[in-house]
Scaffold this active site. Structure first.
Site, PDB file in Angstrom:
ATOM      1  N   PRO A   1      57.119  -0.811  22.141  1.00 30.97           N
ATOM      2  CA  PRO A   1      58.548  -0.560  22.352  1.00 30.97           C
ATOM      3  C   PRO A   1      59.467  -1.777  22.160  1.00 30.97           C
ATOM      4  CG  PRO A   1      57.438  -0.739  24.467  1.00 30.97           C
ATOM      5  CD  PRO A   1      56.384  -0.952  23.407  1.00 30.97           C
ATOM      6  N   CYS A   2      58.941  -2.897  21.689  1.00 29.50           N
ATOM      7  CA  CYS A   2      59.781  -4.103  21.672  1.00 29.50           C
ATOM      8  C   CYS A   2      61.011  -3.971  20.777  1.00 29.50           C
ATOM      9  CB  CYS A   2      58.953  -5.328  21.292  1.00 29.50           C
ATOM     10  SG  CYS A   2      58.099  -5.167  19.726  1.00 29.50           S
TER      11      CYS A   2
END
Lengths: 315, 337
Positions: free
Chosen positions: A260-261
């Protein structure tokens, strides 16, 4: 790599523990979601796309900042008719004329009617495991054998040999009365045997975004080795943004996850485009937009995110 | 064309088999339960499976076993529209020999007997999911992190034929008005938390083309005051030329309990969570009443071992094998190095 990942997870876990969950909305400014917004958007997804459900997960992994019965979202047994990698190959070969989304004409690959017509297409769409080559010979094994491809060869010897498993047949129906045969199951050669995926969405407190997890099953409904899951991920993302990890709400198995970065940044971009067109998206639509974006990572897993319903003949 | 290869009507009723899909979480839960609670106790366990109507046009839906499955339906399972809880039995043996020596046909018949009993006693009217009862046999080889198993969906076998008299897409079998009304009723049925987990139901269509859906227990009240009565069920299948597996026990119920000999049935299927009347089917079947089934000692004939085609010599009922090595802390330590 593994150690690095563990250390990172440890760090992330600590940060998650000491920081409170986001309560103020920063959806439009940063593309992130607060916990109540995640619940709101999840409720909306379940209402509009009923193949999705909320789930509680394992009690020992419960996150206190989420309601006990709404820990994560899941849609199960989603068909994946062909490998992402083959779609990309076709796309390149056909000079960008391949339609990724079969929804408009779902009949094309449906074996239930037009078997003859769809047969050749079907063969192209679903390459046999033998012909598929993504350059890593390790990941590709024939379906019946990959389960036994464990790391420790010496352990194999200890395993009771179920290959020599014998069934005398006495237990089973051997001589059938003639009436019996008529009620048997259909030969299901005509049915497409496809991989399926359980797709789940968790809330990542550190990145303040949803996070997608994939659990794959092969054509015989047995768990798919995580390495094989990479065949269903766009090659731009496979082994880069997609990693194999433990699921935050389930005890068993390794699951593939889209890291999810970059999610917030991508969501922010999409939101900006919408805003520039004069559409200010409401936060409860977050997951529809998010899943549309995730579809570019996993183009052949046909999970539901559309808000336009096909009402069939009654529309 | 599907259906083109099959003879016309009437023809023997055939159904599409159902497949199980057991998550690793189920076997891991069993592994822990065996270590922490069961020990060498190998008595049958009550478990829960999850059933749904077909959800995507491209494939049939599966019968799911999950980490929460290791308890009877009433205790662990809050059903939702994607998970109709179904009661089942798990027999986990202590060793390979025990697993191999299980009398598979007898066990299948014993489960079918439970279904028959629930039909005769009227229990099915209160809890129709009992018609979907299932059986799992397993041997969990804890030392090697492997599980061997087979799943069965017991289905009662009639001595007489079940005959299929007609089968059409629901959208073709109904008028436009009827279809529209049925579509709305189905949406309501599936949206209500009370009814969405009830996989067998009645569809009554009035002379004014208005459709309503009722519970099986309202059957008596339904009779007489409607133009058309369809026996509906959640159909896991995706074929246009035959209904799904659940229809067989449904017919057994209708025949034994209500002495019906001819029915119109409705195979309910969905596309992405919405009623799909294009691919749902309406058909008619006839069957003569079975005899001797009321006898309490009667052990009914049954079919239903997954992967076994009735009528063929089936020596190769191989167990499925699942590797839980990824849950072995030792192997995880190794990976890290």
């Amino acid at each position: 790599m593994q150690v690095k990942q563990k250390v990172y997870e440890l760090y992330k876990g600590t940060v998650e523990r000491v920081t409170g969950p986001r309560t103020v909305s920063a959806f439009l400014e940063k593309g992130v979601l607060s916990v109540p917004e995640f619940i709101l958007a999840g409720d909306n997804l379940v209402a509009k796309c009923p193949t999705w459900s909320w789930e509680a997960g394992d009690p020992s992994k419960r996150k206190s900042y989420l309601p006990a019965d709404k820990q994560f979202l899941v849609t199960r047994n989603v068909p994946c008719l062909r490998r992402a990698i083959s779609v990309e190959e076709e796309y390149n070969a056909a000079g960008a004329e391949v339609v990724l989304d079969d929804d408009e004409d779902g009949e094309g690959w449906l074996a239930t009617h037009g078997v003859q017509a769809s047969k050749t297409e079907e063969e192209e769409d679903i390459p046999s495991m033998d012909t598929l080559d993504i350059g890593t010979s390790e990941g590709i094994k024939s379906i019946p054998t990959y389960f036994s491809g464990g790391k420790k060869e010496d352990e194999e010897e200890d395993i009771p040999d179920m290959d020599t498993y014998e069934d005398t047949g006495d237990n089973l129906v051997a001589a059938e009365p003639s009436y019996f045969v008529l009620a048997e199951e259909m030969e299901d050669d005509n049915i497409l045997r496809t991989r399926t995926y359980d797709v789940s969405i968790t809330y990542d407190k550190y990145y303040q975004t949803p996070r997608v997890w994939l659990t794959g099953y092969d054509e015989s409904r047995m768990p798919l080795k995580p390495e094989l899951v990479f065949e269903d991920i766009s090659q731009d993302h496979a082994r880069k943004t997609v990693t194999i990890e433990d699921h935050p709400h389930l005890l068993a198995g390794k699951h593939a996850s889209v890291h999810p970065c970059k999610h917030a940044a991508v969501m922010k971009k999409i939101v900006d485009v919408l805003v520039s067109r004069g559409v200010e998206p409401e936060v409860d639509k977050y997951l529809f937009i998010f899943l549309k974006f995730i579809a570019s990572v996993i183009p052949t897993i046909e999970y539901d995110y559309t808000m336009d319903f096909d009402l069939g003949s009654t529309s | 064309m599907a259906g083109a290869g099959v003879a016309g009507f009437p023809r023997p009723l055939q159904v599409q088999a159902i497949q199980s899909l057991a998550e690793e979480g189920f076997w891991d839960a069993l592994r822990r339960h065996k270590l922490d609670v069961l020990g060498t106790d190998d008595s049958p366990l009550s478990v829960t499976g999850y059933y749904t109507p077909r959800r995507y046009r491209s494939s049939a839906s599966f019968f799911n076993l999950r980490s929460g499955s290791l308890a009877p339906p009433s205790h662990n399972s809050i059903g939702d529209r994607n998970n109709c809880p179904v009661a089942g039995t798990l027999i986990n043996t202590n060793n390979v020999r025990g697993f191999q020596n299980l009398d598979r046909q007898f066990l299948l018949k014993a489960e079918a007997k439970k279904i028959l009993h629930d039909i005769i006693s009227g229990k099915v009217e209160e809890d129709p999911a009992l018609l979907l009862r299932f059986l799992v046999i397993s041997f969990s080889d804890l030392k090697n992190w492997r599980v061997y198993y087979n799943v069965a969906f017991p289905s009662l076998v009639f001595k007489s034929r079940m005959t299929l008299l007609s089968l059409h897409r629901a959208s073709k079998a109904l008028s436009k008005e009827e279809a529209a009304s049925l579509y709305t009723s189905l949406q309501e049925w599936r949206a209500s938390s009370e009814t969405t987990v009830v996989p067998f139901f009645l569809v009554s269509i009035s002379s004014g083309s208005s459709a309503s859906i009722r519970q099986l227990k309202d059957w008596k009240a339904c009779q007489g005051n409607c133009q058309k009565l369809l026996f509906g069920f959640y159909d896991h299948g995706c074929r246009s030329d035959c209904p799904g597996w659940a229809l067989r026990n449904y017919i057994a119920f209708l025949s034994i309990r209500w002495k019906i000999e001819k029915v119109q049935f409705f195979c309910y299927r969905e596309q992405r969570g919405q009623p799909d009347l294009e691919e749902s089917l309406i058909g008619e079947a006839s069957f003569s009443p079975p005899s001797g089934w009321d006898d309490s000692d009667h052990l009914p004939e049954a079919i239903g071992w997954e992967g076994v085609m009735p009528g063929k010599i089936t020596k190769e009922m191989k167990p499925k094998e699942i590797n839980l090595q990824s849950m072995n802390p030792a192997s995880q330590d190794e990976e890290k190095q």
